[in-house]
Design a protein around this motif. Structure first.
Motif, PDB file in Angstrom:
ATOM      1  N   PHE A   1      -5.856   8.932   7.447  1.00 11.85           N
ATOM      2  CA  PHE A   1      -5.981   7.486   7.601  1.00 11.85           C
ATOM      3  C   PHE A   1      -5.657   6.765   6.302  1.00 11.85           C
ATOM      4  CE2 PHE A   1      -8.278   3.564   6.936  1.00 11.85           C
ATOM      5  CZ  PHE A   1      -7.925   2.828   8.060  1.00 11.85           C
ATOM      6  N   TRP A   2      -6.214   7.259   5.192  1.00  9.53           N
ATOM      7  CA  TRP A   2      -6.053   6.545   3.922  1.00  9.53           C
ATOM      8  C   TRP A   2      -4.594   6.534   3.467  1.00  9.53           C
ATOM      9  CZ3 TRP A   2      -9.950   3.624   3.341  1.00  9.53           C
ATOM     10  CH2 TRP A   2     -11.217   4.035   3.771  1.00  9.53           C
ATOM     11  N   GLU A   3      -3.879   7.627   3.709  1.00 14.30           N
ATOM     12  CA  GLU A   3      -2.460   7.656   3.356  1.00 14.30           C
ATOM     13  C   GLU A   3      -1.676   6.612   4.142  1.00 14.30           C
ATOM     14  OE1 GLU A   3      -0.796  11.516   3.759  1.00 14.30           O
ATOM     15  OE2 GLU A   3      -2.215  12.463   2.383  1.00 14.30           O
ATOM     16  N   ILE A   4      -1.926   6.547   5.445  1.00 12.70           N
ATOM     17  CA  ILE A   4      -1.198   5.610   6.290  1.00 12.70           C
ATOM     18  C   ILE A   4      -1.617   4.177   5.998  1.00 12.70           C
ATOM     19  CG2 ILE A   4      -0.713   4.910   8.661  1.00 12.70           C
ATOM     20  CD1 ILE A   4       0.570   7.571   7.713  1.00 12.70           C
ATOM     21  N   SER A   5      -2.904   3.966   5.772  1.00 10.27           N
ATOM     22  CA  SER A   5      -3.380   2.621   5.456  1.00 10.27           C
ATOM     23  C   SER A   5      -2.713   2.074   4.206  1.00 10.27           C
ATOM     24  CB  SER A   5      -4.901   2.652   5.272  1.00 10.27           C
ATOM     25  OG  SER A   5      -5.383   1.396   4.840  1.00 10.27           O
ATOM     26  N   GLU A   6      -2.613   2.905   3.173  1.00 12.54           N
ATOM     27  CA  GLU A   6      -1.975   2.462   1.924  1.00 12.54           C
ATOM     28  C   GLU A   6      -0.491   2.193   2.128  1.00 12.54           C
ATOM     29  OE1 GLU A   6      -2.600   1.347  -2.042  1.00 12.54           O
ATOM     30  OE2 GLU A   6      -4.060   2.060  -0.565  1.00 12.54           O
ATOM     31  N   LEU A   7       0.159   3.042   2.912  1.00 14.77           N
ATOM     32  CA  LEU A   7       1.574   2.839   3.211  1.00 14.77           C
ATOM     33  C   LEU A   7       1.789   1.510   3.935  1.00 14.77           C
ATOM     34  CD1 LEU A   7       4.530   3.716   3.509  1.00 14.77           C
ATOM     35  CD2 LEU A   7       3.834   5.192   5.409  1.00 14.77           C
ATOM     36  N   ILE A   8       0.941   1.216   4.909  1.00 15.39           N
ATOM     37  CA  ILE A   8       1.069  -0.036   5.657  1.00 15.39           C
ATOM     38  C   ILE A   8       0.805  -1.239   4.754  1.00 15.39           C
ATOM     39  CG2 ILE A   8      -0.016  -1.408   7.492  1.00 15.39           C
ATOM     40  CD1 ILE A   8      -0.284   1.241   9.055  1.00 15.39           C
ATOM     41  N   LYS A   9      -0.159  -1.131   3.848  1.00 11.09           N
ATOM     42  CA  LYS A   9      -0.409  -2.225   2.908  1.00 11.09           C
ATOM     43  C   LYS A   9       0.826  -2.516   2.061  1.00 11.09           C
ATOM     44  CE  LYS A   9      -5.391  -1.466   2.438  1.00 11.09           C
ATOM     45  NZ  LYS A   9      -6.472  -0.937   1.564  1.00 11.09           N
ATOM     46  N   ASP A  10       1.502  -1.453   1.602  1.00 10.75           N
ATOM     47  CA  ASP A  10       2.704  -1.645   0.789  1.00 10.75           C
ATOM     48  C   ASP A  10       3.830  -2.283   1.604  1.00 10.75           C
ATOM     49  OD1 ASP A  10       1.433  -0.588  -1.387  1.00 10.75           O
ATOM     50  OD2 ASP A  10       2.439   1.351  -1.338  1.00 10.75           O
ATOM     51  N   ILE A  11       3.976  -1.868   2.855  1.00 12.05           N
ATOM     52  CA  ILE A  11       4.988  -2.485   3.725  1.00 12.05           C
ATOM     53  C   ILE A  11       4.658  -3.947   3.953  1.00 12.05           C
ATOM     54  CG2 ILE A  11       5.961  -2.492   6.055  1.00 12.05           C
ATOM     55  CD1 ILE A  11       5.562   0.573   6.070  1.00 12.05           C
ATOM     56  N   ASN A  12       3.392  -4.233   4.248  1.00 10.54           N
ATOM     57  CA  ASN A  12       2.980  -5.610   4.524  1.00 10.54           C
ATOM     58  C   ASN A  12       3.051  -6.507   3.298  1.00 10.54           C
ATOM     59  OD1 ASN A  12       2.508  -5.148   7.230  1.00 10.54           O
ATOM     60  ND2 ASN A  12       0.296  -4.852   7.003  1.00 10.54           N
ATOM     61  N   SER A  13       3.019  -5.908   2.093  1.00 12.38           N
ATOM     62  CA  SER A  13       3.132  -6.723   0.876  1.00 12.38           C
ATOM     63  C   SER A  13       4.523  -7.316   0.723  1.00 12.38           C
ATOM     64  CB  SER A  13       2.781  -5.882  -0.359  1.00 12.38           C
ATOM     65  OG  SER A  13       3.790  -4.908  -0.621  1.00 12.38           O
ATOM     66  N   VAL A  14       5.500  -6.672   1.355  1.00 10.16           N
ATOM     67  CA  VAL A  14       6.876  -7.192   1.347  1.00 10.16           C
ATOM     68  C   VAL A  14       7.083  -8.153   2.507  1.00 10.16           C
ATOM     69  CG1 VAL A  14       9.316  -6.556   1.498  1.00 10.16           C
ATOM     70  CG2 VAL A  14       7.714  -5.100   0.232  1.00 10.16           C
ATOM     71  N   LYS A  15       6.609  -7.736   3.689  1.00 10.50           N
ATOM     72  CA  LYS A  15       6.690  -8.567   4.889  1.00 10.50           C
ATOM     73  C   LYS A  15       5.581  -8.148   5.833  1.00 10.50           C
ATOM     74  CE  LYS A  15       9.734  -9.850   8.720  1.00 10.50           C
ATOM     75  NZ  LYS A  15      11.063  -9.591   9.376  1.00 10.50           N
ATOM     76  N   LYS A  16       4.785  -9.114   6.289  1.00 13.03           N
ATOM     77  CA  LYS A  16       3.684  -8.804   7.192  1.00 13.03           C
ATOM     78  C   LYS A  16       4.231  -8.274   8.516  1.00 13.03           C
ATOM     79  CE  LYS A  16       0.205 -10.358   4.652  1.00 13.03           C
ATOM     80  NZ  LYS A  16      -0.893  -9.487   4.181  1.00 13.03           N
TER      81      LYS A  16
END
Length: 236
Positions: A13-28
């Motif tokens: 979960f934590w790996e995917i959560s961090e990956l999604i945060k990085d993606i969302n930092s560029v575009k939600k």
């Protein structure tokens, strides 16, 4: 935003959560709305603001607009992942592919449904990454590679030209793979290895030079599907 359910609790979960945060930092783009795991000890446990909702079979209770991330993956579960995919019995289009903003996928390459590409990895031209594969941080995938369905690649892996990595295999971190090598389905390559010869189905190899430490059985369906994948890609 696209709603996502993570298949796999604990560290996944934590790996995917961090990956999604990085993606969302560029575009939600994505919002995690649920976590599913067959480990009863995790049911009801809270990951950030999301509770583990129960076993993976509950995937079918979510609205058809919700998509899934298959986050289960280790050298121990590499072949079991095939059974998990069958158990879920979802069409591949229900699985999202997540690619970190710092990763580079050449325009002539293809990454299929349900894949995860982590920080800093590069996938060079005319390479195909089949569904449900995971490529960890800072990998360099060479020209004209074929990464089989459900393959798991650790961090800092380097492949050269024309490498085939079989379905539901596992490649340990900091491994280097020579030109034209084929790693058969279900194989495991230990971390830090130098692979300059083909690896047979289900074999666990390690080192430089490589030595075979163990072998596991791999279902005929996985082997046959890998041959079909290779044949289809050779026609392209």
């Amino acid at each position: 935003m696209q709603e996502l359910v993570i298949i796999g609790g604990s560290n996944a979960f934590w790996e995917i959560s961090e990956l999604i945060k990085d993606i969302n930092s560029v575009k939600k783009m994505y919002k995690i709305v649920g976590v599913l795991d067959d480990n009863e000890n995790l049911w009801g446990k809270k990951f950030e603001n999301i509770y583990v909702d129960g076993p993976i079979e509950k995937a079918h209770t979510y609205n058809s607009s919700v998509k899934f991330v298959l986050a289960i993956g280790s050298f121990r579960t590499r072949i079991i992942r095939n059974e998990i995919i069958k158990k879920l019995n979802l069409i591949e289009e229900r699985y999202i592919t997540l690619i970190h903003p710092t990763a580079k996928v050449f325009s002539t390459s293809e990454v299929k449904n349900g894949c995860i590409i982590h920080y800093g990895s590069v996938i060079f031209n005319h390479t195909v990454v089949e569904p449900f594969s995971i490529i960890s941080a800072n990998c360099v995938i060479g020209v004209g590679n074929l990464i089989g369905k459900g393959a798991l690649l650790g961090s800092n892996i380097t492949t050269t030209t024309g490498v085939n990595i079989g379905s539901f295999s596992f490649i340990g971190s900091s491994t280097s793979i020579g030109e034209g090598i084929e790693i058969a389905p279900g194989a495991q390559v230990g971390m830090g290895s130098l692979v300059l010869k083909n690896i047979k189905t289900g074999c666990f190899v390690l080192g430089n030079p490589l030595r075979v430490l163990d072998k596991v059985e791999v279902a005929d369906t996985i082997i046959e599907e890998w041959e079909t994948i290779k044949n289809n890609n050779n026609k392209l």
